[in-house]
Design a protein around this motif. Structure first.
Motif, PDB file in Angstrom:
ATOM      1  N   GLY A 137     -69.267 -23.369 -14.332  1.00 40.15           N
ATOM      2  CA  GLY A 137     -69.673 -22.925 -15.565  1.00 40.15           C
ATOM      3  C   GLY A 137     -69.966 -23.806 -16.705  1.00 40.15           C
ATOM      4  O   GLY A 137     -71.198 -23.472 -17.483  1.00 40.15           O
ATOM      5  N   ASP A 138     -69.415 -25.024 -16.545  1.00 37.46           N
ATOM      6  CA  ASP A 138     -69.831 -25.902 -17.659  1.00 37.46           C
ATOM      7  C   ASP A 138     -69.659 -27.294 -17.020  1.00 37.46           C
ATOM      8  O   ASP A 138     -68.947 -27.946 -17.095  1.00 37.46           O
ATOM      9  N   MET A 139     -70.997 -27.678 -16.475  1.00 35.60           N
ATOM     10  CA  MET A 139     -71.137 -28.896 -16.032  1.00 35.60           C
ATOM     11  C   MET A 139     -70.975 -30.026 -16.563  1.00 35.60           C
ATOM     12  O   MET A 139     -70.375 -31.115 -16.010  1.00 35.60           O
ATOM     13  N   PRO A 140     -71.637 -30.254 -17.860  1.00 31.61           N
ATOM     14  CA  PRO A 140     -71.378 -31.223 -18.728  1.00 31.61           C
ATOM     15  C   PRO A 140     -69.978 -31.729 -18.990  1.00 31.61           C
ATOM     16  O   PRO A 140     -69.392 -32.786 -18.560  1.00 31.61           O
ATOM     17  N   SER A 141     -69.047 -30.708 -19.029  1.00 32.13           N
ATOM     18  CA  SER A 141     -67.604 -30.992 -19.137  1.00 32.13           C
ATOM     19  C   SER A 141     -67.117 -31.439 -17.830  1.00 32.13           C
ATOM     20  O   SER A 141     -66.138 -32.248 -17.853  1.00 32.13           O
ATOM     21  N   TYR A 142     -67.496 -30.954 -16.832  1.00 30.14           N
ATOM     22  CA  TYR A 142     -66.812 -31.237 -15.324  1.00 30.14           C
ATOM     23  C   TYR A 142     -67.334 -32.841 -15.280  1.00 30.14           C
ATOM     24  O   TYR A 142     -66.336 -33.190 -14.643  1.00 30.14           O
ATOM     25  N   GLU A 143     -68.460 -33.029 -15.487  1.00 31.49           N
ATOM     26  CA  GLU A 143     -69.020 -34.528 -15.237  1.00 31.49           C
ATOM     27  C   GLU A 143     -68.284 -35.265 -16.151  1.00 31.49           C
ATOM     28  O   GLU A 143     -67.908 -36.529 -15.469  1.00 31.49           O
ATOM     29  N   ARG A 144     -68.102 -35.051 -17.413  1.00 37.15           N
ATOM     30  CA  ARG A 144     -67.063 -35.948 -18.427  1.00 37.15           C
ATOM     31  C   ARG A 144     -65.636 -35.982 -17.548  1.00 37.15           C
ATOM     32  O   ARG A 144     -65.324 -37.168 -17.650  1.00 37.15           O
ATOM     33  N   LYS A 145     -65.306 -35.168 -17.078  1.00 36.89           N
ATOM     34  CA  LYS A 145     -63.974 -35.173 -16.610  1.00 36.89           C
ATOM     35  C   LYS A 145     -63.791 -36.300 -15.198  1.00 36.89           C
ATOM     36  O   LYS A 145     -62.902 -36.831 -15.195  1.00 36.89           O
ATOM     37  N   LEU A 146     -64.838 -35.950 -14.557  1.00 32.91           N
ATOM     38  CA  LEU A 146     -64.917 -36.817 -13.378  1.00 32.91           C
ATOM     39  C   LEU A 146     -65.213 -38.236 -13.882  1.00 32.91           C
ATOM     40  O   LEU A 146     -64.397 -39.057 -13.282  1.00 32.91           O
ATOM     41  N   GLU A 147     -65.938 -38.578 -14.780  1.00 32.12           N
ATOM     42  CA  GLU A 147     -66.122 -39.829 -15.107  1.00 32.12           C
ATOM     43  C   GLU A 147     -64.913 -40.577 -15.822  1.00 32.12           C
ATOM     44  O   GLU A 147     -64.585 -41.635 -15.708  1.00 32.12           O
ATOM     45  N   VAL A 148     -64.130 -39.390 -16.866  1.00 30.21           N
ATOM     46  CA  VAL A 148     -62.919 -40.102 -17.180  1.00 30.21           C
ATOM     47  C   VAL A 148     -62.059 -40.623 -16.156  1.00 30.21           C
ATOM     48  O   VAL A 148     -61.140 -41.598 -16.280  1.00 30.21           O
ATOM     49  N   THR A 149     -61.718 -39.651 -15.117  1.00 29.03           N
ATOM     50  CA  THR A 149     -61.005 -39.813 -14.055  1.00 29.03           C
ATOM     51  C   THR A 149     -61.040 -41.070 -13.213  1.00 29.03           C
ATOM     52  O   THR A 149     -60.204 -41.889 -13.157  1.00 29.03           O
ATOM     53  N   ARG A 150     -62.408 -41.298 -12.992  1.00 31.08           N
ATOM     54  CA  ARG A 150     -62.911 -42.603 -12.365  1.00 31.08           C
ATOM     55  C   ARG A 150     -62.685 -43.637 -13.099  1.00 31.08           C
ATOM     56  O   ARG A 150     -62.416 -44.734 -12.303  1.00 31.08           O
TER      57      ARG A 150
END
Length: 208
Positions: A21-34
């Motif tokens: 539903g919110d791809m920009p937020s999902y991608e930020r979470k991926l980036e932070v996790t990495r």
């Protein structure tokens, strides 16, 4: 079989096709996790669903052990892993209560969109703390339904009647969840909420 496994088995194919539903937020979470990953990390995931997040993170760590209570979800995840040629993620059908995970054996535990669906959330948080190595991390994204979404509680009986909701859905606030983490011994390394009524994303650290 876990009490809600039948529900997730039934919706697995539809879940796999649904768009985030919110791809920009999902991608930020991926980036932070990495940003917390190292190539030698052992990662454990609870409630991995159809494996999308684990497969995206796989190139950045040594191994991910990803679990879910739904056989159908895991079957889809394994098919995706094979199609993508990912060999360092192992998918298992299991609830965390049924798993033998040695204490202080994991570098990171991921629990996304799952804590509000657990009957024994505090016990699971404590179990995750115990399985982490000193300095280990727990990464979560959690719907805190008490914060502006309490009305959902009144829809749940109807949603369950038409088989659109699992039997366990817990209501708590972001502040309550954070306290449960700190009570378990974690410190908050990172906290972010994309907006009101959005899932709370957190990185928690076990002391060295």
């Amino acid at each position: 079989m876990h009490q809600d496994a039948k529900f997730w088995n039934r919706v697995a194919a539809r879940y796999a096709k649904a768009k985030i539903g919110d791809m920009p937020s999902y991608e930020r979470k991926l980036e932070v996790t990495r940003s917390y990953f190292t190539p030698d990390m052992e990662v454990f995931e609870i409630g991995c669903g159809t494996g999308s997040t684990a497969l995206l993170h796989a190139p950045h760590v040594k191994h991910i052990r990803a679990t879910d209570i739904s056989e159908e979800m895991i079957a889809i995840a394994r098919t995706k892993a094979e199609a993508e040629g990912v060999t360092n993620v192992s998918f298992e059908v299991a609830a965390i209560d049924d798993l033998d995970v040695p204490n202080e054996s994991q570098d990171m535990v991921m629990a996304h969109s799952i804590l509000h669906l657990l009957e024994n959330r505090q016990a699971v948080i404590q179990r995750c703390y115990d399985m982490l190595k000193p300095g280990g991390l727990m990464v979560t994204s959690t719907a805190c339904l008490k914060d502006g979404l309490g009305w959902v509680r009144f829809l749940l009986p109807l949603m369950r009647l038409v088989r659109f909701a699992p039997s366990v859905v817990k209501f708590f606030s972001a502040a309550e969840l954070e306290k449960e983490f700190t009570d378990a011994g974690f410190s908050v390394a990172y906290k972010w909420q994309p907006g009101p009524k959005k899932a709370l994303f957190m990185v928690l650290r076990k002391p060295e």
